[in-house]
Design a protein around this motif. Structure first.
Motif, PDB file in Angstrom:
ATOM      1  N   ILE A 184      -8.489  -4.421  -9.808  1.00 31.11           N
ATOM      2  CA  ILE A 184      -8.105  -3.067  -9.367  1.00 31.11           C
ATOM      3  C   ILE A 184      -8.301  -2.079 -10.519  1.00 31.11           C
ATOM      4  CG2 ILE A 184      -6.192  -1.615  -8.528  1.00 31.11           C
ATOM      5  CD1 ILE A 184      -4.969  -4.287  -7.413  1.00 31.11           C
ATOM      6  N   ASN A 190     -10.744  -3.157  -2.570  1.00 27.94           N
ATOM      7  CA  ASN A 190      -9.483  -3.325  -1.833  1.00 27.94           C
ATOM      8  C   ASN A 190      -9.530  -4.577  -0.964  1.00 27.94           C
ATOM      9  OD1 ASN A 190      -7.046  -2.645  -0.228  1.00 27.94           O
ATOM     10  ND2 ASN A 190      -8.587  -2.321   1.367  1.00 27.94           N
ATOM     11  N   GLU A 191     -10.618  -4.757  -0.221  1.00 28.63           N
ATOM     12  CA  GLU A 191     -10.693  -5.897   0.708  1.00 28.63           C
ATOM     13  C   GLU A 191     -10.730  -7.218  -0.060  1.00 28.63           C
ATOM     14  OE1 GLU A 191     -11.145  -2.550   2.027  1.00 28.63           O
ATOM     15  OE2 GLU A 191     -13.287  -2.969   2.155  1.00 28.63           O
ATOM     16  N   GLY A 208      -7.565   2.131  -0.253  1.00 27.41           N
ATOM     17  CA  GLY A 208      -6.850   0.890  -0.576  1.00 27.41           C
ATOM     18  C   GLY A 208      -6.693   0.651  -2.073  1.00 27.41           C
ATOM     19  N   SER A 209      -7.811   0.749  -2.813  1.00 24.34           N
ATOM     20  CA  SER A 209      -7.733   0.447  -4.257  1.00 24.34           C
ATOM     21  C   SER A 209      -6.828   1.450  -4.975  1.00 24.34           C
ATOM     22  CB  SER A 209      -9.132   0.463  -4.879  1.00 24.34           C
ATOM     23  OG  SER A 209      -9.907  -0.560  -4.309  1.00 24.34           O
ATOM     24  N   TYR A 263       0.835  -1.217   0.000  1.00 26.47           N
ATOM     25  CA  TYR A 263       0.000   0.000   0.000  1.00 26.47           C
ATOM     26  C   TYR A 263       0.862   1.256   0.000  1.00 26.47           C
ATOM     27  CZ  TYR A 263      -4.067  -2.816   1.137  1.00 26.47           C
ATOM     28  OH  TYR A 263      -5.080  -3.723   1.081  1.00 26.47           O
ATOM     29  N   LEU A 281      -3.272   0.478  -4.118  1.00 22.71           N
ATOM     30  CA  LEU A 281      -2.921  -0.800  -4.770  1.00 22.71           C
ATOM     31  C   LEU A 281      -2.716  -0.603  -6.264  1.00 22.71           C
ATOM     32  CD1 LEU A 281      -5.127  -3.538  -3.059  1.00 22.71           C
ATOM     33  CD2 LEU A 281      -2.718  -2.982  -2.664  1.00 22.71           C
TER      34      LEU A 281
END
Ligand SMILES: Cc1cc2nc3c(=O)[nH]c(=O)nc-3n(C[C@H](O)[C@H](O)[C@H](O)COP(=O)(O)O)c2cc1C
Length: 357
Positions: A313, A169-170, A290-291, A48, A294
């Motif tokens: 993503i 993201n998760e 997060g996304s 990240y 990533l």
């Protein structure tokens, strides 16, 4: 070290800044009326934090807290970013001079520095009071000079799409071994463990329903996770989290002209000003980055992801960029905001002594 009280107050404010996985990547040295701020590179080695971009956002938020604390104490703070050419660890010099008059806005923002928190609970979908939303916009007035754009997204269909961007993201995190290991090794299961480690996620701040919390304990073991992946569990988590994320009044998207360290530091400063203003009005916030981070990592380190993960993503990032009003910008942060209950728990912090060098 013997530090004068006004500098201690400013450093204490810096410690309260948000940071990815509560990594707290800051270290400080004090030299008279100058505070030197350093990026502790070892504090976040996750995917990240590709090129320390997440850390720079956190360090920007810490700089903003210092400037607000200085102003509230009637000190003018002059910030020089990367004062030593070629030294990327020395992030800023902040020089204080007495004599300014604190504005009511500085006093208001300073007053909520210890109250601001990431709130991962469901919110109501009630629209923000227009005066509060206007104050959040006004909080970053002047930062457009650095290229910052703060875009509010209030339309329900668009919020649903951005919630999916956030929750993807998760889905990726739970199926990618490296991300999974980083996440679960930074999860603390009791207040005592959290108080001892001081970094990472305290489980109660994640606001998981009890059965999911029990499942998470099992899924911390990679071979068990592999079994859950086969059952399609990461996509189930994505759907559930997307529903929670969509329970918000609105989303905020921050974008900058480029992806330099300075762009991320200014993002952090803007995020913190918006977040403190929201806090002062009882508005809850949660960054959902997060996304975005990533995607930076998957572009720079494609081998760290499977092709299916990269595609997941990329699709979401395309969806995010399709909603941008400033087409040539780089999205550097996203968050949801709304009204709702207070969080169940707060993240712990290092003490000042632990971060002084
Ligand atoms: C750059 C950055 C990215 C973050 N991304 C997320 C995120 O994607 N999801 C989330 O729930 N919290 C995110 N956070 C919030 C942090 O997890 C949080 O600040 C940290 O755990 C400390 O908790 P606090 O904000 O309540 O003080 C982010 C914070 C920063 C500074």
């Amino acid at each position: 070290m013997n530090i004068v009280p006004h500098i201690t107050a400013i450093l204490e404010a810096a410690l309260q800044a948000p940071s990815g996985e509560n990594s707290q990547p800051w270290k400080f040295a004090v030299n008279g009326n100058t505070i030197e701020l350093f990026n502790d590179e070892a504090s976040d080695t996750s995917l990240y934090n590709y090129q320390y971009r997440g850390s720079y956002v956190a360090l920007g938020a810490a700089i903003e807290n210092m400037c607000i604390a200085a102003a509230a104490g009637s000190y003018d703070a002059t910030v020089t970013l990367f004062p030593e050419p070629g030294n990327t660890v020395h992030v800023a010099s902040i020089t204080l001079a007495p004599g300014i008059v604190a504005s009511p806005k500085d006093a208001m923002l300073y007053g909520v520095i210890t109250e601001r928190t990431s709130n991962r609970k469901p919110y109501t979908k009630e629209a923000l009071d227009p005066a509060h939303a206007a104050a959040m916009i006004a909080a970053v007035e002047g930062l457009e000079r650095y290229g910052l754009v703060y875009q509010r997204v209030t339309e329900r269909e668009a919020i649903g799409k951005l919630a999916e961007v956030g929750a993807t993201n998760e889905e990726v995190m739970l199926q990618n071994k490296s991300l999974h290991q980083f996440f679960f090794s930074h999860l603390t299961w009791s207040k005592e463990e959290d108080a001892k480690k001081k970094v990472g996620f305290f489980i109660r701040t994640l606001e998981l329903p009890l059965p999911v919390r029990a499942l998470f304990k099992l899924m911390a073991h990679w071979p068990v996770m592999v079994f859950f992946i086969k059952l399609g569990f990461p996509a189930v988590v994505r759907k559930a989290n997307a529903a929670t994320y969509a329970s918000a009044a609105e989303f905020g998207i921050l974008s900058m002209p480029g992806d330099t360290a300075q762009d991320f530091i200014w993002t952090g400063r803007a995020l913190q000003r918006i977040w403190l203003t929201a806090t002062a009005f009882g508005i809850r916030m949660q960054p959902l980055t997060g996304s975005i981070f990533l995607h930076f990592a998957s572009a720079g380190l494609p081998d760290a992801f499977s092709s299916q993960e990269r595609e997941l993503i990329l699709n979401q990032i395309e969806s995010l960029y399709s909603m941008l009003t400033h087409k040539r910008s780089v999205v550097t942060c996203m968050f949801r905001a709304g009204y709702g209950p207070l969080p169940s728990a707060r993240a712990t912090r290092y003490t000042l002594e632990e971060r002084l060098i």
